[in-house]
Design a protein around this motif. Structure first.
Motif, PDB file in Angstrom:
ATOM      1  N   LEU A   1      50.409  22.471  85.386  1.00  0.00           N
ATOM      2  CA  LEU A   1      49.213  22.809  84.720  1.00  0.00           C
ATOM      3  C   LEU A   1      48.406  23.776  85.835  1.00  0.00           C
ATOM      4  O   LEU A   1      47.724  24.647  85.581  1.00  0.00           O
ATOM      5  CB  LEU A   1      48.443  21.571  84.540  1.00  0.00           C
TER       6      LEU A   1
ATOM      7  N   GLU B   1      49.859  27.086  85.261  1.00  0.00           N
ATOM      8  CA  GLU B   1      49.525  27.669  83.924  1.00  0.00           C
ATOM      9  C   GLU B   1      47.932  28.129  83.904  1.00  0.00           C
ATOM     10  O   GLU B   1      47.563  29.124  83.529  1.00  0.00           O
ATOM     11  CB  GLU B   1      49.526  26.352  82.921  1.00  0.00           C
ATOM     12  N   SER B   2      47.326  27.382  84.882  1.00  0.00           N
ATOM     13  CA  SER B   2      45.859  27.719  84.821  1.00  0.00           C
ATOM     14  C   SER B   2      45.197  28.875  85.615  1.00  0.00           C
ATOM     15  O   SER B   2      44.224  29.137  85.654  1.00  0.00           O
ATOM     16  CB  SER B   2      44.893  26.153  85.088  1.00  0.00           C
TER      17      SER B   2
ATOM     18  N   GLU C   1      38.392  23.144  84.196  1.00  0.00           N
ATOM     19  CA  GLU C   1      37.997  23.686  83.068  1.00  0.00           C
ATOM     20  C   GLU C   1      39.166  24.109  82.148  1.00  0.00           C
ATOM     21  O   GLU C   1      39.128  24.055  80.899  1.00  0.00           O
ATOM     22  CB  GLU C   1      37.313  24.983  83.471  1.00  0.00           C
ATOM     23  N   TYR C   2      40.415  24.597  82.524  1.00  0.00           N
ATOM     24  CA  TYR C   2      41.406  24.744  81.940  1.00  0.00           C
ATOM     25  C   TYR C   2      42.092  23.559  81.177  1.00  0.00           C
ATOM     26  O   TYR C   2      42.298  23.598  79.944  1.00  0.00           O
ATOM     27  CB  TYR C   2      42.830  25.446  83.023  1.00  0.00           C
ATOM     28  N   VAL C   3      42.048  22.511  81.730  1.00  0.00           N
ATOM     29  CA  VAL C   3      42.434  21.244  80.732  1.00  0.00           C
ATOM     30  C   VAL C   3      41.692  20.860  79.859  1.00  0.00           C
ATOM     31  O   VAL C   3      41.998  20.581  78.993  1.00  0.00           O
ATOM     32  CB  VAL C   3      42.736  19.933  81.916  1.00  0.00           C
TER      33      VAL C   3
ATOM     34  N   LYS D   1      39.705  22.853  78.240  1.00  0.00           N
ATOM     35  CA  LYS D   1      39.475  24.036  77.280  1.00  0.00           C
ATOM     36  C   LYS D   1      40.831  23.738  76.382  1.00  0.00           C
ATOM     37  O   LYS D   1      40.828  24.026  75.211  1.00  0.00           O
ATOM     38  CB  LYS D   1      39.720  25.150  77.972  1.00  0.00           C
ATOM     39  N   ASN D   2      41.778  23.452  77.077  1.00  0.00           N
ATOM     40  CA  ASN D   2      43.201  23.768  76.361  1.00  0.00           C
ATOM     41  C   ASN D   2      43.861  22.306  75.765  1.00  0.00           C
ATOM     42  O   ASN D   2      44.932  22.187  74.676  1.00  0.00           O
ATOM     43  CB  ASN D   2      44.418  24.485  76.861  1.00  0.00           C
ATOM     44  N   TYR D   3      43.220  21.186  76.280  1.00  0.00           N
ATOM     45  CA  TYR D   3      43.871  19.981  75.936  1.00  0.00           C
ATOM     46  C   TYR D   3      42.854  18.964  75.309  1.00  0.00           C
ATOM     47  O   TYR D   3      43.227  17.850  75.064  1.00  0.00           O
ATOM     48  CB  TYR D   3      44.760  19.230  77.311  1.00  0.00           C
ATOM     49  N   ARG D   4      41.656  19.288  75.079  1.00  0.00           N
ATOM     50  CA  ARG D   4      40.681  18.539  74.439  1.00  0.00           C
ATOM     51  C   ARG D   4      41.243  18.334  73.128  1.00  0.00           C
ATOM     52  O   ARG D   4      41.376  19.249  72.249  1.00  0.00           O
ATOM     53  CB  ARG D   4      39.373  19.098  74.474  1.00  0.00           C
TER      54      ARG D   4
END
Length: 73
Positions: free
Chosen positions: A40, A43-44, A63-65, A67-70
């Motif tokens: 991650l 990726e982020s 923030e990436y987690v 945004k993309n995994y919520r």
């Protein structure tokens, strides 16, 4: 040294005043495995390589987690 890492992780790594963190610190704070954190972070774009040392910028990672995994119900 270990106690200091635990205090930092339990205080929350999402705060703006925290600098770069190790994979282990992120893994502990986010309750994720090391391999997942490494993947991650790449990726982020939160991965920072200094020579052979890898660090993660926690705010970008979080923030990436989020945004993309919520999961929205």
């Amino acid at each position: 040294m270990k106690k200091r890492i635990q205090r930092t992780a339990s205080a929350g790594l999402n705060q703006a005043n925290v600098g770069l963190c190790t994979y282990a610190q992120i893994a502990e704070a986010e309750n994720l495995g090391l391999n997942t954190v490494m993947r991650l972070a790449k990726e982020s774009g939160a991965l920072v390589k200094i020579g052979k040392t890898a660090r993660v910028e926690p705010k970008t990672f979080h923030e990436y987690v989020m945004k993309n995994y919520r999961v929205s119900i």
